[in-house]
Design a protein around this motif. Structure first.
Motif, PDB file in Angstrom:
ATOM      1  N   ASP A  76      35.052  41.039  30.504  1.00 32.04           N
ATOM      2  CA  ASP A  76      33.968  40.604  31.175  1.00 32.04           C
ATOM      3  C   ASP A  76      34.656  40.871  32.740  1.00 32.04           C
ATOM      4  O   ASP A  76      35.464  40.199  33.171  1.00 32.04           O
ATOM      5  CB  ASP A  76      33.615  39.427  31.162  1.00 32.04           C
ATOM      6  N   GLU A  77      33.959  41.778  33.513  1.00 29.27           N
ATOM      7  CA  GLU A  77      34.407  42.103  34.819  1.00 29.27           C
ATOM      8  C   GLU A  77      33.581  41.420  35.973  1.00 29.27           C
ATOM      9  O   GLU A  77      33.602  41.786  37.090  1.00 29.27           O
ATOM     10  CB  GLU A  77      34.482  43.758  34.953  1.00 29.27           C
ATOM     11  N   THR A  78      32.734  40.504  35.532  1.00 28.36           N
ATOM     12  CA  THR A  78      31.721  39.851  36.472  1.00 28.36           C
ATOM     13  C   THR A  78      32.459  38.571  36.866  1.00 28.36           C
ATOM     14  O   THR A  78      32.127  37.902  37.927  1.00 28.36           O
ATOM     15  CB  THR A  78      30.620  39.457  35.775  1.00 28.36           C
ATOM     16  N   GLU A  79      33.743  38.072  36.362  1.00 24.45           N
ATOM     17  CA  GLU A  79      34.340  36.940  36.603  1.00 24.45           C
ATOM     18  C   GLU A  79      34.939  37.239  38.131  1.00 24.45           C
ATOM     19  O   GLU A  79      35.052  38.504  38.324  1.00 24.45           O
ATOM     20  CB  GLU A  79      35.522  36.659  35.754  1.00 24.45           C
ATOM     21  N   ARG A  80      35.389  36.109  38.669  1.00 23.28           N
ATOM     22  CA  ARG A  80      36.072  36.275  39.819  1.00 23.28           C
ATOM     23  C   ARG A  80      37.383  37.227  39.992  1.00 23.28           C
ATOM     24  O   ARG A  80      38.092  37.082  39.043  1.00 23.28           O
ATOM     25  CB  ARG A  80      36.679  34.874  40.444  1.00 23.28           C
ATOM     26  N   PRO A  81      37.245  37.959  40.790  1.00 21.12           N
ATOM     27  CA  PRO A  81      38.287  39.210  40.963  1.00 21.12           C
ATOM     28  C   PRO A  81      39.740  38.564  41.028  1.00 21.12           C
ATOM     29  O   PRO A  81      40.582  39.059  40.039  1.00 21.12           O
ATOM     30  CB  PRO A  81      38.183  40.096  42.001  1.00 21.12           C
ATOM     31  N   ALA A  82      39.988  37.307  41.769  1.00 25.57           N
ATOM     32  CA  ALA A  82      41.106  36.959  41.641  1.00 25.57           C
ATOM     33  C   ALA A  82      41.597  36.394  40.545  1.00 25.57           C
ATOM     34  O   ALA A  82      43.007  36.406  40.035  1.00 25.57           O
ATOM     35  CB  ALA A  82      41.140  35.648  42.691  1.00 25.57           C
ATOM     36  N   TRP A  83      40.688  35.964  39.824  1.00 24.43           N
ATOM     37  CA  TRP A  83      40.990  35.419  38.378  1.00 24.43           C
ATOM     38  C   TRP A  83      41.357  36.281  37.511  1.00 24.43           C
ATOM     39  O   TRP A  83      42.159  36.216  36.723  1.00 24.43           O
ATOM     40  CB  TRP A  83      39.668  34.475  37.819  1.00 24.43           C
ATOM     41  N   ILE A  84      40.598  37.671  37.520  1.00 23.93           N
ATOM     42  CA  ILE A  84      40.992  38.681  36.894  1.00 23.93           C
ATOM     43  C   ILE A  84      42.284  39.190  36.806  1.00 23.93           C
ATOM     44  O   ILE A  84      43.250  39.297  36.048  1.00 23.93           O
ATOM     45  CB  ILE A  84      39.889  39.664  36.782  1.00 23.93           C
ATOM     46  N   ASN A  85      42.669  39.158  38.175  1.00 26.43           N
ATOM     47  CA  ASN A  85      44.019  39.377  38.840  1.00 26.43           C
ATOM     48  C   ASN A  85      45.042  38.596  38.131  1.00 26.43           C
ATOM     49  O   ASN A  85      46.138  39.174  37.414  1.00 26.43           O
ATOM     50  CB  ASN A  85      44.094  39.477  40.206  1.00 26.43           C
ATOM     51  N   ILE A  86      44.760  37.432  38.369  1.00 27.99           N
ATOM     52  CA  ILE A  86      45.761  36.183  37.582  1.00 27.99           C
ATOM     53  C   ILE A  86      45.954  36.636  36.428  1.00 27.99           C
ATOM     54  O   ILE A  86      47.089  36.584  35.764  1.00 27.99           O
ATOM     55  CB  ILE A  86      45.455  35.054  38.138  1.00 27.99           C
ATOM     56  N   VAL A  87      45.150  36.671  35.305  1.00 28.81           N
ATOM     57  CA  VAL A  87      45.185  36.754  33.828  1.00 28.81           C
ATOM     58  C   VAL A  87      45.745  38.109  33.516  1.00 28.81           C
ATOM     59  O   VAL A  87      46.651  37.925  32.826  1.00 28.81           O
ATOM     60  CB  VAL A  87      43.735  36.545  33.273  1.00 28.81           C
ATOM     61  N   TRP A  88      45.445  39.256  34.094  1.00 26.27           N
ATOM     62  CA  TRP A  88      45.728  40.311  33.574  1.00 26.27           C
ATOM     63  C   TRP A  88      46.965  40.681  34.428  1.00 26.27           C
ATOM     64  O   TRP A  88      47.881  41.379  33.767  1.00 26.27           O
ATOM     65  CB  TRP A  88      44.769  41.342  33.792  1.00 26.27           C
TER      66      TRP A  88
END
Lengths: 334, 344
Positions: free
Chosen positions: B43-55
């Motif tokens: 899901d790419e609608t989550e906060r970009p910072a969070w996506i970054n942190i996870v991936w």
């Protein structure tokens, strides 16, 4: 049945190569033969070169000279894997196998036969089970090796060599550190295997009594002497034992097959009930007397039974005693 | 009796997956569970910072922990079997220090201004891997040399510790002459870290580790024969010299790779094989190698979770966590060695 030679050495020279290429020869000119279906015991004092000879025959160190033939072929023609199918060893090396089961340890004997990952086939399992049965340890197959007694461990190591299916088994002091019952068990087991499975078994030992009792053939090794080879009885009667083990103060008694402390005391006659006479003789030897035939004019002991010992002094006096302890008191009092 | 290995594999695999997912969910920055799940599902609608942190951060960190833990544990197991001493390990025998020295030489002497590994260009961290490998192999060769001279295993361990000290003293010389920013970077690296590997660097770590781990699986048969000692093994057809070199190469590669990427991590190599043997109840390598591998991954992932100080944004250094898990295991094993089969 014809005697089958499985190991033969000609002019074998054993020892070490020192730094700078110099050779330290431990023993040379060894012409030896090991036969299938026989137990051969290698006897010798410490430092005689027993271990060096065994290590050479085990392929752990190269001979300095001469030739070794296994199953009729020169040792040099054996690859490591072919050798592992021919000679199985039981060593004094400490193992770290406490954490595997007896079955797993014996299955290591199949190592030369199994594939890259050591997967056991049905045939391998059958051979492992037969090996466990043959040494009488099958009931402990799933026990940890660490749970076994020293005698049981030797049995397991012997079972490992059986699983290896080698015609030749070499053992380095397999009875050392064992209690007296386990020693006899181990020797009897080896003897049975040699007959039943026609193995050629060579073991080094310090157990003179047991070797004389159980070995089909002895090799007496001493530095600077030709190896004394033959059946125990022939070697004893020919006086070979005397010359190998007779050190200053120690004599080999050809009657009993035992090493005794030499003494020059006067003889004491012993006669009567065989069992009692034997043990009275034992006590006499320990206390420095020399048991012999009954004769006039010396101390004589007549053993009527276990509780009845009649002592006749040189002057004709007769004393009675009930125990060997009392007998020794009388002897020492005079 | 051996415990049921299948049950243990299953248990460890479930534990491993749990800890791996835990590493993605739980970290210094708190991200709600459903967001993490969404991010993981693409899901790419989550906060970009969070996506970054996870991936970009948590995922490579968890993979790194998994591989580093397996590598160190297997390396420890190989050394313990080879040296026939359950208390051997890459850090005890000075091999980690050797890898350390190699890394120090690169980071302190040649390295430019650098933060952690992340700032190195590709050639830079390859250089660090090779330097670590060179250092580890150099120490290993020394240990092999002494192992031929010193038959007593405890004495050999002490020699290993001594060699480790010498390597450390060389490192302090390098430290002394290096600029303070390099020294700081090196000290930070020395505290151990699973987070220094970026997603782009991850394939390198994976490549080297997986080669080493696969190689260790191929050594299972000779490792079992070596339980009887080298003479017995040789009589069973094991080509001792070749196998010894292979085992040392494998142990060196695994230790060096992990050390180069994560710093010198203590105790995992020493303690995990013990835990694996205790859990499995056997030192048969057929089960022991895979169980050690899985267990190493689990322990490293657990350490990775324990590094996060709850309720704060701070992390503990990795080498502050591993001894807390590892040392009690070793003490337990030593105290109970009379009742532990594999010591016999």
């Amino acid at each position: 049945m014809e005697e089958r030679i499985v190991v033969e050495t000609k002019g074998l020279s054993i020892g070490y190569v020192l730094k700078g290429g110099k050779q330290k020869v431990v023993h040379d000119c060894l012409d030896l033969q090991l036969f299938a279906g026989e137990v051969t015991c290698l006897l010798g004092l410490n430092g005689a070169g027993k271990s060096t000879l065994l290590r050479t025959l085990c392929g752990f160190q190269p001979p300095l000279g001469g030739a070794i033939r296994l199953m009729g072929q020169p040792l040099t023609s054996y690859s490591q894997s072919k050798f592992s199918l021919t000679v199985g060893v039981v060593l004094t090396e400490k193992t770290n196998a406490g954490g595997i089961t007896v079955y797993e340890l014996v299955s290591l004997g199949r190592h030369p036969y199994t594939g890259f990952f050591g997967q056991l086939k049905k045939q391998d399992r059958e051979i492992i089970e037969q090996s466990l049965e043959a040494v009488g340890i099958a009931h402990k197959a799933s026990n940890y090796v660490s749970e076994l007694s020293d005698g049981e461990r030797q049995k397991v190591m012997i079972a490992k060599t059986l699983a290896q299916q080698c015609p030749i088994i070499l053992l380095d002091e397999p009875t050392a550190f064992l209690d007296v019952t386990s020693r006899i068990e181990t020797m009897a087991l080896l003897h049975r295997l040699s007959v039943e499975q026609q193995k050629a078994i060579l073991l080094s030992t310090h157990d003179l009594d047991l070797a004389i009792q159980m070995a089909d053939r002895l090799w007496l090794q001493e530095k600077g002497k030709a190896m004394g080879c033959g059946t125990p009885e022939d070697l004893i009667m020919s006086g070979a034992f005397e010359s190998f083990f007779g050190k200053e103060g120690i004599v080999f008694d050809a009657k009993t097959g035992k090493l005794n402390i030499e003494m020059d005391s006067s003889p004491i006659g012993v006669e009567g009930d065989a069992d009692t006479a034997y043990w009275v003789g034992n006590a006499l030897v320990r206390n420095g007397y020399h048991p012999s035939q009954v004769k006039e004019g010396q101390w004589n002991i007549c053993c009527e039974g276990a509780q009845k010992l009649i002592v006749t002094l040189p002057d004709g006096t007769v004393k009675m005693c009930k125990t060997v302890e009392d007998l020794m008191k009388i002897l020492k009092a005079c | 009796m051996n415990r049921q290995p299948l049950v243990i594999y299953l248990f460890l695999l479930i534990l491993l997956s749990g800890l791996f997912v835990g590493g993605l969910i739980y970290g210094a920055v708190s991200i709600p569970l459903d967001s993490v799940v969404n991010i993981l599902l693409g899901d790419e609608t989550e906060r970009p910072a969070w996506i970054n942190i996870v991936w970009q951060s948590r995922f490579p960190q968890a993979v790194t922990a998994l591989l580093a833990g397996s590598s160190l544990a297997i390396s420890g197991l190989l050394l313990q079997t080879l040296f026939r001493n359950p208390l051997a390990g890459p850090s005890i025998l000075g091999i980690s220090d050797g890898a350390n020295l190699g890394v120090a030489a690169i980071m302190l002497y040649f390295g430019g201004s650098l933060g952690l590994l992340a700032d190195f260009p590709v050639s830079g961290y390859l250089a660090i891997i090779f330097a670590a490998f060179g250092g580890a192999v150099a120490i290993l060769s020394l240990i092999i040399y002494f192992s031929a001279k010193v038959r007593n295993n405890v004495m050999l361990l002490i020699i290993g510790i001594m060699i480790g000290y010498v390597a450390s003293s060389l490192i302090s010389v390098l430290n002394y002459y290096a600029s303070s920013d390099k020294v700081h970077a090196f000290v930070m690296w020395g505290l151990g870290n699973f987070s220094g590997v970026s997603l782009e660097q991850l394939p390198y770590l994976m490549g080297f580790s997986i080669v080493g781990l696969l190689l260790s699986l191929l050594l299972i048969k000779p490792l079992n024969a070596l339980l009887l000692g080298e003479m017995y093994a040789s009589n069973l057809g094991v080509k001792i010299k070749r196998i010894r070199m292979l085992i040392l190469f494998c142990a060196g590669l695994l230790t060096a790779t992990t050390t180069a990427f994560c710093g010198p991590i203590s105790f995992i190599g020493l303690a995990v094989p013990q835990m694996a043997r205790l859990l499995l109840g056997s030192s048969n390598h057929k089960m022991l190698v895979p169980v050690t591998l899985l267990m190493g991954a689990c322990v490293a992932l657990l350490c990775n979770l324990l590094m996060v100080i709850p309720g704060t944004n701070n992390l503990l250094p990795l080498n502050a966590v591993t001894p807390i898990l590892g040392a009690p295991v070793i003490i337990y094993v030593i105290v109970n060695r009379k009742n532990i089969q594999y010591f016999d």
